[in-house]
Design an enzyme around this catalytic site. Structure first.
Site, short mmCIF file in Angstrom:
data_model
loop_
_atom_site.label_atom_id
_atom_site.label_comp_id
_atom_site.label_asym_id
_atom_site.label_seq_id
_atom_site.Cartn_x
_atom_site.Cartn_y
_atom_site.Cartn_z
N HIS A 268 19.54 72.79 66.97
CA HIS A 268 19.18 71.61 66.19
C HIS A 268 20.05 71.51 64.93
O HIS A 268 20.73 70.51 64.70
CB HIS A 268 17.70 71.67 65.81
CG HIS A 268 17.23 70.49 65.02
ND1 HIS A 268 16.60 69.42 65.60
CD2 HIS A 268 17.31 70.20 63.69
CE1 HIS A 268 16.32 68.52 64.67
NE2 HIS A 268 16.73 68.97 63.50
N GLU A 269 20.06 72.57 64.14
CA GLU A 269 20.86 72.54 62.91
C GLU A 269 22.35 72.47 63.27
O GLU A 269 23.14 71.85 62.55
CB GLU A 269 20.58 73.77 62.04
CG GLU A 269 19.12 73.94 61.59
CD GLU A 269 18.50 72.71 60.95
OE1 GLU A 269 19.25 71.89 60.38
OE2 GLU A 269 17.26 72.55 61.03
N HIS A 272 23.24 68.91 63.62
CA HIS A 272 23.49 68.34 62.29
C HIS A 272 24.87 68.77 61.80
O HIS A 272 25.63 67.98 61.23
CB HIS A 272 22.44 68.85 61.29
CG HIS A 272 21.10 68.17 61.36
ND1 HIS A 272 20.94 66.82 61.19
CD2 HIS A 272 19.85 68.67 61.55
CE1 HIS A 272 19.64 66.51 61.27
NE2 HIS A 272 18.95 67.62 61.50
N GLU A 298 19.61 62.76 62.33
CA GLU A 298 18.62 63.41 63.18
C GLU A 298 18.96 63.21 64.67
O GLU A 298 18.68 64.08 65.50
CB GLU A 298 17.23 62.87 62.84
CG GLU A 298 16.09 63.72 63.33
CD GLU A 298 16.05 65.12 62.73
OE1 GLU A 298 16.71 65.37 61.69
OE2 GLU A 298 15.40 65.99 63.33
#
Ligand code: ZN
Length: 518
Positions: A268-269, A272, A298
């Site tokens: 997830h990060e 980003h 996001e």
């Protein structure tokens, strides 16, 4: 016409400085969450407050207004599709917005939210809403004044939402969320009725953190996150921070008895981080070199976490390595059982632990309640009851206490009203972008199974990252996918993935009309 051109160049140089100042604060905040000794807190708060003041002063400097007027008069903006015109438009928008909020109100908001955050921590630890309630009342009052000062959109909520998702309105989001809610509620009910309950116990075996980290780094490298221009460290509350071009920092946390927490957190990060690493370094600090919106940011994390990281193809490629890294835990586990475990759907109380299907239900609840709080339709004193009622209606669960109810998220204590819907927008954009990427690049699942992630990463970089904040988020998505953001691709993705996993019969969408689970 040299003057407008010169004005434009000076405008960009000054605007870039605003972001350089901001990035100094970002580095201090990163340090605070990773390595700073606890004793450093008070001085760090002073450093951050000083930087925030300097940033606001530069951002609202009347010179910026004069340079904007000058640049707007010349050939610089003649072509509305040019990067220069986009820069001028966007700086004008941000300058107007920040200039309208009086410095005194800004400072009061900063002071109050800093104390509200402490009160929230205390309230959550003791599960006592009463400790946080007066601070929530004060913050809501200040946010109403901020919205009034900003004065954009149809009402106060729109004015606040605009800070995170430029151009979005509560009216549009309500439209967009209605079919998504019906689809999620129906899917949850059909999954429950399927009688299938994948064994998630296999993800809770012993997973030594050091090996988890090595495995996560391997996945990060595979998706193309450049560790020479970034870092991965540990923290209590994971985040990604772009310090500047060439320095993008990810954080995660490892639990020795939970493989999914850190692994999907890192993906997830990492998503980003790929966005931040994909921005144009030469345009850093100017709108075309900065992220488009919170929702678009996001979408990039959710795309890599869910559409890629939870796909069958991804694990066809990675499962052998996972078994090698964790032979004791996964040695006897079939790949299909592992795939079912990482995609298990089950209503839960906590948003950040929610699966891909129920996640949005947590968002819709917050979206509705925060609009009512802001408008005054819901008194803060009545928040816990309203929260629990809605949780029961939508997810069939009643929080046993406020810590696992309305006190679980930090957002409102920071005054971040209008932030929650950007999570669902991220899901919507991610599904639409991923669908379009598949149409242009061919079978992505087969590519992932071969360990090929570069075509997707480059496609996203070219279409999404390199565009920066050149246009509003809805226009960006429409330009890439040929249609404005809508619920269809998200619903189709969920139906496909979970229909297959839980053996649901297709065409039962008719009974998704709305009676929520209970
Ligand atoms: Zn995120």
């Amino acid at each position: 016409m040299a003057a407008p051109q010169a004005a434009y160049e000076e405008l960009l140089a000054r605007w870039r400085e605003v972001h350089v100042l901001d990035s100094c604060g970002g580095l201090l905040a990163w340090d605070q969450e990773t390595f700073m000794p606890t004793g450093g807190g008070p001085h760090r708060a002073e450093q951050l407050a000083l930087l925030a003041g300097l940033k606001h002063a530069r951002q609202t400097d009347p010179v910026i207004g004069r340079l904007l007027s000058e640049a707007e008069r010349g050939d610089v903006v003649a072509d509305p599709d040019s990067a220069a015109a986009a820069n001028v438009r966007e700086i004008r928008r941000l300058f107007e917005r920040s200039s309208r909020v009086p410095v005194s109100l800004q400072q009061e908001l900063a002071r109050t939210s800093s104390r509200a955050r402490e009160a929230w921590k205390e309230a959550r630890a003791a599960s006592r809403f009463g400790t946080f309630r007066p601070w929530l009342e004060r913050l809501l009052d200040l946010k109403r004044r901020e919205a009034e000062a900003v004065g954009t959109g149809e009402d106060s909520y729109d004015a606040l939402l605009d800070e995170y998702e430029p151009g979005a309105t509560a009216r549009q989001l309500t439209e967009l969320f209605r079919p998504l809610r019906a689809a999620a509620v129906g899917l949850v009910r059909r999954i429950r009725d399927s009688g299938r309950t994948p064994d998630v116990g296999i993800l809770r075996r012993s997973y030594p953190p050091q090996r988890q980290e090595a495995f996560a780094r391997r996945a990060l490298a595979a998706i193309g996150f450049d560790l020479d221009r970034g870092r991965l460290d540990t923290t209590a509350h994971p985040f990604c921070s772009q310090i500047g071009p060439g320095d993008v920092r990810l954080t995660t946390r490892y639990s020795p008895h939970d493989l999914a927490l850190a692994f999907f957190g890192v993906l997830h990060e990492g998503g980003h981080g790929l966005y931040d690493q994909g921005l144009r370094p030469d345009a850093y600090g100017t709108p075309v070199g900065m992220p488009c919106s919170t929702g678009v940011h996001e979408s990039q994390s959710l795309l890599w976490e869910n559409h890629v990281g939870r796909s069958r193809g991804f694990w066809r490629h990675f499962y052998g390595a996972a078994r090698e890294a964790f032979p004791e835990a996964l040695g006897g586990v079939a790949r299909d059982a592992f795939y079912a475990a990482i995609n298990r759907v089950e209503p839960s109380l906590i948003r950040i632990e929610a699966d891909e299907v129920t996640y949005d239900l947590h968002v819709f609840l917050r979206f509705d309640l925060e609009r009512d709080l802001l408008s005054g339709a819901l008194a803060p004193a009545d928040l816990p009851a309203a929260w629990n009622e809605r949780m029961h209606r939508d997810l069939g669960l009643r929080p046993p206490d406020d810590a696992r109810g309305c006190l679980q998220d930090i957002h409102w204590s920071l005054g971040a009203i209008g932030y929650f819907p950007t999570y669902t927008l991220g899901h919507v954009y991610a599904a639409q972008l991923f669908h379009q990427a598949g149409r242009e690049l061919g079978d992505l699942d087969a590519a992932f199974a071969r360990g090929e992630f570069r075509p997707l990463r480059e496609w996203l970089q070219e279409r999404v990252h390199r565009d920066g904040a050149r246009r509003p988020p809805a226009a960006l998505v429409e330009r890439i996918t040929g249609k404005p953001p809508g619920p269809e691709d998200r619903i189709a993705h969920l139906e496909r993935r979970y229909g297959e996993l839980y053996g649901l019969s297709p065409g039962s969408a008719a009974d998704e009309g709305g009676a929520p689970v209970s």
